[in-house]
Design a protein around this motif. Structure first.
Motif, PDB file in Angstrom:
ATOM      1  N   GLN A  28       0.841  -1.187   0.000  1.00  0.00           N
ATOM      2  CA  GLN A  28       0.000   0.000   0.000  1.00  0.00           C
ATOM      3  C   GLN A  28       0.880   1.242   0.000  1.00  0.00           C
ATOM      4  O   GLN A  28       1.980   1.223   0.547  1.00  0.00           O
ATOM      5  CB  GLN A  28      -0.877   0.044   1.264  1.00  0.00           C
ATOM      6  N   PRO A  29       0.366   2.336  -0.575  1.00  0.00           N
ATOM      7  CA  PRO A  29       1.132   3.583  -0.460  1.00  0.00           C
ATOM      8  C   PRO A  29       1.214   4.008   0.997  1.00  0.00           C
ATOM      9  O   PRO A  29       0.321   3.745   1.787  1.00  0.00           O
ATOM     10  CB  PRO A  29       0.313   4.579  -1.295  1.00  0.00           C
ATOM     11  N   THR A  30       2.289   4.674   1.335  1.00  0.00           N
ATOM     12  CA  THR A  30       2.508   5.088   2.713  1.00  0.00           C
ATOM     13  C   THR A  30       1.484   6.123   3.157  1.00  0.00           C
ATOM     14  O   THR A  30       0.960   6.062   4.265  1.00  0.00           O
ATOM     15  CB  THR A  30       3.913   5.665   2.878  1.00  0.00           C
ATOM     16  N   SER A  31       1.187   7.068   2.273  1.00  0.00           N
ATOM     17  CA  SER A  31       0.252   8.131   2.647  1.00  0.00           C
ATOM     18  C   SER A  31      -0.482   8.661   1.431  1.00  0.00           C
ATOM     19  O   SER A  31      -0.020   8.532   0.300  1.00  0.00           O
ATOM     20  CB  SER A  31       0.994   9.268   3.353  1.00  0.00           C
ATOM     21  N   MET A  32      -1.647   9.259   1.708  1.00  0.00           N
ATOM     22  CA  MET A  32      -2.466   9.887   0.671  1.00  0.00           C
ATOM     23  C   MET A  32      -3.217  11.059   1.279  1.00  0.00           C
ATOM     24  O   MET A  32      -3.509  11.060   2.478  1.00  0.00           O
ATOM     25  CB  MET A  32      -3.487   8.884   0.107  1.00  0.00           C
ATOM     26  N   ASP A  33      -3.539  12.013   0.424  1.00  0.00           N
ATOM     27  CA  ASP A  33      -4.375  13.140   0.840  1.00  0.00           C
ATOM     28  C   ASP A  33      -5.668  13.112   0.047  1.00  0.00           C
ATOM     29  O   ASP A  33      -5.708  12.643  -1.100  1.00  0.00           O
ATOM     30  CB  ASP A  33      -3.664  14.468   0.580  1.00  0.00           C
ATOM     31  N   CYS A  34      -6.715  13.661   0.651  1.00  0.00           N
ATOM     32  CA  CYS A  34      -7.997  13.750  -0.027  1.00  0.00           C
ATOM     33  C   CYS A  34      -8.741  14.963   0.490  1.00  0.00           C
ATOM     34  O   CYS A  34      -8.715  15.252   1.700  1.00  0.00           O
ATOM     35  CB  CYS A  34      -8.813  12.479   0.233  1.00  0.00           C
TER      36      CYS A  34
ATOM     37  N   THR B 158     -10.010  10.603   8.440  1.00  0.00           N
ATOM     38  CA  THR B 158      -8.550  10.651   8.573  1.00  0.00           C
ATOM     39  C   THR B 158      -8.112   9.518   9.497  1.00  0.00           C
ATOM     40  O   THR B 158      -8.551   9.440  10.648  1.00  0.00           O
ATOM     41  CB  THR B 158      -8.104  12.015   9.142  1.00  0.00           C
ATOM     42  N   ALA B 159      -7.269   8.633   8.960  1.00  0.00           N
ATOM     43  CA  ALA B 159      -6.909   7.420   9.698  1.00  0.00           C
ATOM     44  C   ALA B 159      -5.842   6.664   8.916  1.00  0.00           C
ATOM     45  O   ALA B 159      -5.489   7.038   7.796  1.00  0.00           O
ATOM     46  CB  ALA B 159      -8.133   6.521   9.893  1.00  0.00           C
ATOM     47  N   VAL B 160      -5.341   5.600   9.514  1.00  0.00           N
ATOM     48  CA  VAL B 160      -4.486   4.654   8.801  1.00  0.00           C
ATOM     49  C   VAL B 160      -5.369   3.510   8.324  1.00  0.00           C
ATOM     50  O   VAL B 160      -6.120   2.938   9.117  1.00  0.00           O
ATOM     51  CB  VAL B 160      -3.355   4.121   9.698  1.00  0.00           C
ATOM     52  N   TYR B 161      -5.275   3.192   7.045  1.00  0.00           N
ATOM     53  CA  TYR B 161      -6.097   2.155   6.436  1.00  0.00           C
ATOM     54  C   TYR B 161      -5.227   0.944   6.104  1.00  0.00           C
ATOM     55  O   TYR B 161      -4.199   1.071   5.443  1.00  0.00           O
ATOM     56  CB  TYR B 161      -6.774   2.689   5.175  1.00  0.00           C
ATOM     57  N   TYR B 162      -5.656  -0.208   6.574  1.00  0.00           N
ATOM     58  CA  TYR B 162      -4.904  -1.440   6.393  1.00  0.00           C
ATOM     59  C   TYR B 162      -5.638  -2.374   5.427  1.00  0.00           C
ATOM     60  O   TYR B 162      -6.826  -2.630   5.591  1.00  0.00           O
ATOM     61  CB  TYR B 162      -4.735  -2.176   7.719  1.00  0.00           C
ATOM     62  N   CYS B 163      -4.898  -2.883   4.473  1.00  0.00           N
ATOM     63  CA  CYS B 163      -5.389  -3.905   3.552  1.00  0.00           C
ATOM     64  C   CYS B 163      -4.751  -5.224   3.972  1.00  0.00           C
ATOM     65  O   CYS B 163      -3.523  -5.308   4.109  1.00  0.00           O
ATOM     66  CB  CYS B 163      -4.982  -3.528   2.134  1.00  0.00           C
ATOM     67  N   ILE B 164      -5.552  -6.238   4.209  1.00  0.00           N
ATOM     68  CA  ILE B 164      -5.047  -7.513   4.735  1.00  0.00           C
ATOM     69  C   ILE B 164      -5.633  -8.640   3.909  1.00  0.00           C
ATOM     70  O   ILE B 164      -6.824  -8.635   3.590  1.00  0.00           O
ATOM     71  CB  ILE B 164      -5.456  -7.694   6.208  1.00  0.00           C
TER      72      ILE B 164
ATOM     73  N   GLU C  39     -11.973  17.038   1.590  1.00  0.00           N
ATOM     74  CA  GLU C  39     -13.261  16.682   2.185  1.00  0.00           C
ATOM     75  C   GLU C  39     -14.363  16.769   1.139  1.00  0.00           C
ATOM     76  O   GLU C  39     -14.427  17.717   0.344  1.00  0.00           O
ATOM     77  CB  GLU C  39     -13.576  17.603   3.361  1.00  0.00           C
ATOM     78  N   GLY C  40     -15.237  15.775   1.139  1.00  0.00           N
ATOM     79  CA  GLY C  40     -16.338  15.735   0.192  1.00  0.00           C
ATOM     80  C   GLY C  40     -16.028  14.990  -1.089  1.00  0.00           C
ATOM     81  O   GLY C  40     -16.946  14.593  -1.815  1.00  0.00           O
ATOM     82  N   ARG C  41     -14.753  14.792  -1.335  1.00  0.00           N
ATOM     83  CA  ARG C  41     -14.366  14.044  -2.528  1.00  0.00           C
ATOM     84  C   ARG C  41     -14.228  12.562  -2.182  1.00  0.00           C
ATOM     85  O   ARG C  41     -14.163  12.168  -1.029  1.00  0.00           O
ATOM     86  CB  ARG C  41     -13.024  14.563  -3.068  1.00  0.00           C
ATOM     87  N   ALA C  42     -14.182  11.750  -3.227  1.00  0.00           N
ATOM     88  CA  ALA C  42     -13.993  10.312  -3.013  1.00  0.00           C
ATOM     89  C   ALA C  42     -12.523  10.026  -2.717  1.00  0.00           C
ATOM     90  O   ALA C  42     -11.637  10.575  -3.366  1.00  0.00           O
ATOM     91  CB  ALA C  42     -14.436   9.525  -4.242  1.00  0.00           C
ATOM     92  N   ALA C  43     -12.302   9.172  -1.744  1.00  0.00           N
ATOM     93  CA  ALA C  43     -10.944   8.709  -1.435  1.00  0.00           C
ATOM     94  C   ALA C  43     -10.799   7.297  -1.990  1.00  0.00           C
ATOM     95  O   ALA C  43     -11.610   6.423  -1.670  1.00  0.00           O
ATOM     96  CB  ALA C  43     -10.711   8.716   0.066  1.00  0.00           C
ATOM     97  N   ASN C  44      -9.797   7.106  -2.834  1.00  0.00           N
ATOM     98  CA  ASN C  44      -9.551   5.802  -3.448  1.00  0.00           C
ATOM     99  C   ASN C  44      -8.210   5.271  -2.947  1.00  0.00           C
ATOM    100  O   ASN C  44      -7.163   5.793  -3.307  1.00  0.00           O
ATOM    101  CB  ASN C  44      -9.520   5.920  -4.972  1.00  0.00           C
ATOM    102  N   LEU C  45      -8.266   4.244  -2.132  1.00  0.00           N
ATOM    103  CA  LEU C  45      -7.054   3.694  -1.527  1.00  0.00           C
ATOM    104  C   LEU C  45      -6.707   2.368  -2.194  1.00  0.00           C
ATOM    105  O   LEU C  45      -7.458   1.405  -2.089  1.00  0.00           O
ATOM    106  CB  LEU C  45      -7.239   3.500  -0.024  1.00  0.00           C
ATOM    107  N   PRO C  46      -5.535   2.324  -2.855  1.00  0.00           N
ATOM    108  CA  PRO C  46      -5.181   1.094  -3.576  1.00  0.00           C
ATOM    109  C   PRO C  46      -4.424   0.101  -2.692  1.00  0.00           C
ATOM    110  O   PRO C  46      -3.790   0.475  -1.697  1.00  0.00           O
ATOM    111  CB  PRO C  46      -4.262   1.622  -4.678  1.00  0.00           C
TER     112      PRO C  46
ATOM    113  N   LEU D  73      -4.249   8.118   5.497  1.00  0.00           N
ATOM    114  CA  LEU D  73      -5.105   9.018   4.732  1.00  0.00           C
ATOM    115  C   LEU D  73      -5.363  10.286   5.522  1.00  0.00           C
ATOM    116  O   LEU D  73      -5.848  10.226   6.653  1.00  0.00           O
ATOM    117  CB  LEU D  73      -6.438   8.343   4.398  1.00  0.00           C
ATOM    118  N   GLN D  74      -5.027  11.409   4.914  1.00  0.00           N
ATOM    119  CA  GLN D  74      -5.294  12.707   5.521  1.00  0.00           C
ATOM    120  C   GLN D  74      -6.386  13.391   4.706  1.00  0.00           C
ATOM    121  O   GLN D  74      -6.205  13.658   3.517  1.00  0.00           O
ATOM    122  CB  GLN D  74      -4.034  13.571   5.526  1.00  0.00           C
TER     123      GLN D  74
END
Lengths: 111, 114
Positions: free
Chosen positions: A6-12, A83-89, A14-21, A107-108
């Motif tokens: 996963q990428p280390t960090s991402m910004d988004c 705003t949080a850390v998102y884990y893919c498992i 507010e109100g927009r879609a956050a896409n976490l790969p 994600l910020q």
């Protein structure tokens, strides 16, 4: 269990879609993709999981590619509280499986 | 449902002292997990129980750590003697038989060993 990237960090905004790969190119046929998030100082929180079909619940959508080698978690309208850390498992299905958390994506969400 | 309940939320102790962390899982859940989180090592699984029986304790760092689950509604994680490197947030989680990876976590116990 398959390794995830996963990428280390991402910004988004507010109100927009956050896409976490998440990349899981070595996933096996009996392995599920799970997503958790951890808001600062709290315990991790389950978001969603899937095997091969796309999934949606009240929190997010999970899109899994046809070859299952990658997935994307979508928060359709991000808020500051996302705003949080998102884990893919990735884990094998079955009652004896245990979750192993990697480093996740921070994600910020900004105004 | 009250969720997974952990106590204490914060503990500050001196090196060499015994520390006991407590966890009450969600009623009806058969599995209980203890995790530790530090900046350096992230979230690590220490041990997990199924029907009060320890199944995998391979993550327990050393003999100073022990965990018990005397009944379905209570578990303890004990550190004796404690050391500064044990400072971390300790999380307890539980789940039922059905969905393998859907764990419910407590708020954690933040331990500081001076």
């Amino acid at each position: 269990d398959a390794k995830t990237t996963q990428p280390t960090s991402m910004d988004c905004a507010e109100g927009r879609a956050a896409n976490l790969p998440c990349n899981h190119s070595t996933i096996s046929g009996n392995e599920y993709v799970y997503w958790y998030r951890q808001i600062h100082s709290q315990g991790p929180q389950y978001i969603i999981h899937g095997l091969k079909n796309n999934e949606t619940n009240e929190m997010a959508s999970l899109i899994i590619t046809e070859d299952r080698k990658s997935s994307t978690l979508i928060l359709p309208h991000a808020t500051l509280r996302d705003t949080a850390v998102y884990y893919c498992i990735v884990i094998v299905g079955g009652t004896a499986s245990k979750l192993t958390f990697g480093t996740g994506t921070r994600l910020q969400v900004t105004l | 449902d009250a969720g997974v309940i952990q106590s204490p939320r914060h503990e500050v102790t001196e090196m060499g002292q015994e520390v006991t962390l407590r966890c009450k899982p969600i009623s009806g859940h058969d599995y209980l997990f203890w995790y530790r989180q530090t900046m350096m090592r992230g979230l690590e699984l220490l041990i997990y129980f199924n029907n009060n029986v320890p199944i995998d304790d391979s993550g327990m760092p050393e003999d100073r750590f022990s965990a018990k689950m005397p009944n379905a509604s209570f578990s303890t994680l004990k550190i004796q003697p404690s050391e500064p490197r044990d400072s971390a947030v300790y999380f307890c989680a539980s789940r039922g038989q059905g969905v393998t990876g859907e764990l419910f976590f407590g708020e954690g116990s933040r331990l500081t060993v001076l």
